[in-house]
Design an enzyme around this catalytic site. Structure first.
Site, PDB file in Angstrom:
ATOM      1  N   ASP A 112       0.843  -1.196   0.000  1.00  0.00           N
ATOM      2  CA  ASP A 112       0.000   0.000   0.000  1.00  0.00           C
ATOM      3  C   ASP A 112       0.878   1.246   0.000  1.00  0.00           C
ATOM      4  O   ASP A 112       1.633   1.492   0.939  1.00  0.00           O
ATOM      5  CB  ASP A 112      -0.894  -0.019   1.246  1.00  0.00           C
ATOM      6  CG  ASP A 112      -1.996   1.021   1.204  1.00  0.00           C
ATOM      7  OD1 ASP A 112      -1.791   2.094   0.602  1.00  0.00           O
ATOM      8  OD2 ASP A 112      -3.069   0.768   1.785  1.00  0.00           O
ATOM      9  N   HIS A 170      -3.074  -0.253  -2.362  1.00  0.00           N
ATOM     10  CA  HIS A 170      -4.290   0.377  -1.853  1.00  0.00           C
ATOM     11  C   HIS A 170      -5.436   0.217  -2.860  1.00  0.00           C
ATOM     12  O   HIS A 170      -5.245   0.354  -4.061  1.00  0.00           O
ATOM     13  CB  HIS A 170      -4.003   1.869  -1.635  1.00  0.00           C
ATOM     14  CG  HIS A 170      -5.047   2.579  -0.859  1.00  0.00           C
ATOM     15  ND1 HIS A 170      -5.045   2.621   0.521  1.00  0.00           N
ATOM     16  CD2 HIS A 170      -6.120   3.292  -1.265  1.00  0.00           C
ATOM     17  CE1 HIS A 170      -6.069   3.333   0.927  1.00  0.00           C
ATOM     18  NE2 HIS A 170      -6.751   3.745  -0.136  1.00  0.00           N
TER      19      HIS A 170
END
Length: 233
Positions: A171, A202
């Site tokens: 992420d 993400h």
């Protein structure tokens, strides 16, 4: 499948809209779906519709109503992504939690006052789901992506209900050291379960768009469905 309905604030002096999807059969439990920074867009509405198909009453409150009501932005459009990021510093998260508490209250009332209410959120909504676990009387909580949760670890003592977090290890909003702090800080909390998703970024479980990674999204969503089935029965 659903429609927007008005929800009163806790103070009762104002109201905001929430997208509500109702199952065909009378629901015994509800799910509050917390938006990303893109508003209650088609992807969030689809998630509500999917929960309704699974038999839950589903609410997606418009948490940006004080600054930009009814926005619907697309993460795949750079200008809209920039616009969405601009809302983050303007959004009062403490106030947002109170709005989520109002949505939980409204959902319980719609269930007849006896049903359980789960909370699930994505991106900013994942952070708010964790905050909700610390500050509201929901019955089960799920957060996707873990943004900024390391800064909330001091509140975890207040978590008394089952809570689950989905953490993509690549992420770009949550660096590795932040993820490690989250794992270390929550390791001894018996109410919290973390799932890592190796190499994913993400937004991998977005309902639609370029961010979605199909197999991983299905795995995370299946874990979430099983979690709510267990804890909202």
């Amino acid at each position: 499948m659903g429609e927007f309905v008005a929800v009163k604030t806790l103070e009762g002096d104002a109201q905001f809209d929430a997208y509500v999807a109702v199952p065909e059969e009378k629901a015994s439990a509800a799910i509050i779906v917390i938006q990303e920074i893109f508003g209650v867009n088609e992807g969030i509405r689809r998630k509500c519709d999917n929960w309704a198909k699974a038999g839950y009453l589903a609410y997606a409150p418009d948490l940006f109503w004080r600054i930009a009501p009814h926005i619907e932005l697309d993460a795949d459009v750079p200008e809209q992504m920039e616009q969405a990021l601009g809302y983050i510093p303007r959004f009062n998260q403490d106030q947002g939690i109170r709005d989520l508490e109002a949505a939980i209250k409204a959902a319980r009332a719609a269930l007849g006052g006896t049903g359980k209410v789960g909370v699930v959120g994505y991106c900013l909504g994942g952070r708010l789901a964790f905050m909700s676990a610390c500050r509201t009387d929901g019955d089960a909580f799920v957060g996707y992506y873990g943004v900024g949760i390391d800064g909330l670890l001091g509140e975890q003592h207040a978590i008394g209900k089952p809570t689950m977090l989905h953490i993509p290890t690549a992420d770009h909003f949550v660096p590795a050291e932040t993820q490690q702090a989250m794992h270390d800080g929550l390791a001894d909390n018996r109410h919290v379960t973390l799932h890592d998703y190796e190499g994913l970024d993400h937004g991998f479980a977005a309902e639609m768009g370029n961010r979605r990674v199909e197999d991983a999204a299905q795995l995370a969503d299946r874990r979430t469905a099983d979690f709510f089935a267990e804890h909202l029965a």
